[in-house]
Write an enzyme that holds these catalytic residues in place. Structure first.
Site, PDB file in Angstrom:
ATOM      1  CE  LYS A  14     -52.569 -55.406  18.210  1.00 41.91           C
ATOM      2  NZ  LYS A  14     -53.025 -54.159  18.231  1.00 41.91           N
ATOM      3  CD  GLU A  67     -49.689 -52.217  15.779  1.00 43.53           C
ATOM      4  OE1 GLU A  67     -50.567 -52.606  16.134  1.00 43.53           O
ATOM      5  OE2 GLU A  67     -49.851 -50.884  15.324  1.00 43.53           O
ATOM      6  CD  GLU A 120     -58.740 -49.207  18.572  1.00 41.26           C
ATOM      7  OE1 GLU A 120     -57.553 -48.750  18.116  1.00 41.26           O
ATOM      8  OE2 GLU A 120     -59.021 -50.322  18.551  1.00 41.26           O
ATOM      9  CD  GLU A 159     -53.153 -56.399  23.052  1.00 42.99           C
ATOM     10  OE1 GLU A 159     -54.175 -57.396  22.553  1.00 42.99           O
ATOM     11  OE2 GLU A 159     -53.630 -55.229  23.056  1.00 42.99           O
TER      12      GLU A 159
END
Length: 417
Positions: free
Chosen positions: A333, A339, A276, A330
Site C-alpha cells: 500500500k 497505511e 471500514e 499490506e
C-alpha cells in the site's frame, strides 16, 4: 494446493484451539476487510481459518476474486464482494453487462459461498479524480442494474446492493452531529441513493476512522474518546441533548442526521453501517498514536461495542455494525507507514498485537437471520434476507486532502483543561 510453512503454523493454531465452529463463526457480528495489496500475505486457502480464529464471521473483499470466493465456500463465513470503480460506467450503461457480471461473480458461487452483499464502488462521491462527477453519475444507475440483475435471478432477497462513502460527503460545519448535512453539491447523487437504500433495505455504508481525528488534533481530541475506551469523558450534543461516550458514535449519528436532513423519501428506513474502521499499529514519527497498544485497544473496544448489540445515542434500537480495516498488514500500500500497518495479523498470519476479547462458542444473532434461513425481517416493514445482522434496525491521504471540508476534530472535541 500446498501452503507455505508460515501459514501452516497459523492454520494449526486456529484449528487446534483458537477457531470456533463454522456455525458459531457465521453468527459473529463483526466483519473484517480482507485487502490484498500485498505480495507476502497468506494465500486465500489459509484465510478462513485465520478469520475464524478470532470468532469473526464476515469478510469484505474489494473485488470478486474467484480464488478467494472458492476459499470461503462451505465455511459459514459471509462474504461481501466489491465492484471496482472502473466497472461502474459499463454496469450503469448496460443492464445485460450487469446481469452477466452477477451470473459470473455472484450466482456461480452461491450457495456454497455465503455472498451477502455487493459494494458498488468505494468512496465514489468523494473521488478526487472525478472532478466532473462523471463517475458519481454512474453510481446509482449501476446499483440499480446490479439489483435488477439479482432480482431477475431470484437473488435480491439474499444479496444486498450498496456502496461505501468517506465521511467527507458531509458538509462543514459538522459539529454538532445534530446539525450535520451532506455537501450541497452531492445531494443530486445522494438523494436517489437514499431512496434506493430505503426501497431495497440495504445499509448506507460509511468509512469512519476516529484515529484520523486523534492523529490530526491529539491536543484537542482525547485518546480514550477516539479509542472507544469505556469510561472516557463524554461529549453532549447541544442540539439534541444526546451524550456521546465515543467519537465513532458521533460520526455515525452525524450521518443519520445528514440523511434525515436530505429530505429523500424513506430516509427513516435507512440504516447506517460502518464499512471500514480501524487503527494502525505503526506509523511514521509524526503519526501520533499509531502503536500496537492503541490499535489493540481500539479494535478490542469496537468488537465489544458490536457484540453488545446496542445502537448509537440517536438510534439505540439499531445495533452497531462494523467491518474492521484490516485483516492483514499490506506491504504494497502506498503512503505513510501507517497505511501498511492496519492489519490485525502480520503477513505470516500471526497476530499483530493482542486483542482483549473472548471468542464465545456462539454469538447471539436474535436480531436477525442469515442468508438461506428464511429470515426476511427488516426495519419499518421492509424485507431482506441478506446479512444475518441486518434486521435490527481513501484512507488517511483522502482525509488530509479533505480536512478543511470535514474536520473530524470538530465533530466531537474534548478540550483538556
Amino acid at each position: 494446493m500446498a501452503l507455505a510453512a508460515p501459514y501452516l503454523l497459523a492454520l494449526f493454531l486456529a484449528v487446534a484451539g483458537l477457531a470456533t465452529p463454522a456455525a458459531a463463526t457465521s453468527a459473529s457480528q463483526v466483519g473484517l476487510n480482507y485487502g490484498r495489496v500485498a505480495d507476502n500475505i497468506p494465500p486465500p486457502e489459509a484465510v478462513p481459518a485465520i478469520v475464524a480464529s478470532i470468532g469473526v464471521g464476515r469478510v469484505r473483499i474489494y473485488d470478486a476474486d474467484s480464488r478467494v470466493l472458492h476459499a470461503f465456500a462451505n465455511t459459514g463465513i459471509e462474504v461481501v464482494v466489491g465492484l471496482p470503480d472502473q466497472c461502474l460506467a459499463s454496469m450503469a450503461a448496460d443492464p445485460n453487462e450487469a446481469l452477466a457480471w452477477v451470473r459470473a461473480n455472484i450466482q456461480a458461487y452461491l450457495p456454497a459461498t455465503k455472498i451477502a452483499a455487493v459494494i458498488v464502488g468505494n468512496e465514489v462521491l468523494t473521488n478526487a479524480n472525478d472532478t466532473g462527477y462523471a463517475l458519481a453519475r454512474c453510481l446509482v444507475p449501476a446499483m440499480e442494474n446490479i439489483h435488477s440483475a439479482l432480482a431477475s435471478l431470484g437473488l435480491d432477497g439474499t444479496v444486498a446492493v450498496t456502496t461505501s462513502h468517506s465521511l467527507a460527503v458531509l458538509a462543514v460545519p459538522s459539529y454538532p452531529p445534530s446539525a450535520t448535512v451532506f455537501r450541497r453539491e452531492l445531494l443530486p447523487f445522494i438523494c436517489p441513493l437514499i431512496e434506493f437504500h430505503a426501497r431495497t433495505g440495504s445499509p448506507f455504508f460509511v468509512n469512519a476512522y476516529p484515529y484520523f481525528a486523534y492523529e490530526q488534533e491529539s491536543s484537542q481530541v482525547a485518546l480514550g474518546y477516539a479509542r472507544l475506551d469505556p469510561g472516557a469523558a463524554s461529549v453532549t450534543d447541544p442540539g439534541s441533548g444526546l451524550c456521546y461516550t465515543n467519537l465513532l458514535y458521533a460520526q455515525i449519528d452525524a450521518v443519520y442526521h445528514a440523511i434525515a436532513a436530505a429530505g429523500a423519501d424513506g430516509a427513516k428506513r435507512v440504516m447506517v453501517w460502518v464499512s471500514e474502521t480501524g487503527w494502525p499499529s505503526a506509523g511514521d514519527p509524526n503519526e501520533i498514536g499509531a502503536t500496537p497498544e492503541n490499535a489493540g485497544k481500539y479494535n478490542s473496544n469496537l468488537m465489544k461495542l458490536v457484540a453488545a448489540n446496542k445502537g448509537t445515542p440517536l438510534m439505540p434500537g439499531t445495533p452497531l455494525r462494523a467491518y474492521i480495516f484490516a485483516l492483514f498488514n499490506e506491504d504494497q500500500k502506498p503512503g505513510p507507514t501507517s497505511e501498511r500497518n492496519y492489519g490485525l495479523f502480520k503477513a505470516d498470519g500471526t497476530p499483530a498485537y493482542h486483542l482483549d476479547i473472548t471468542v464465545p462458542p456462539q454469538n447471539d444473532t436474535s436480531s436477525g437471520g442469515g442468508p438461506g434461513d428464511g429470515s426476511t425481517s427488516a426495519p419499518d416493514g421492509g424485507s431482506s434476507g441478506y446479512f444475518s445482522i441486518s434486521s435490527a434496525a481513501e484512507m488517511r491521504s483522502h482525509w488530509q486532502r479533505n480536512l478543511k471540508v470535514f474536520t473530524l476534530a470538530t465533530l466531537a472535541v474534548v478540550v483538556f483543561n
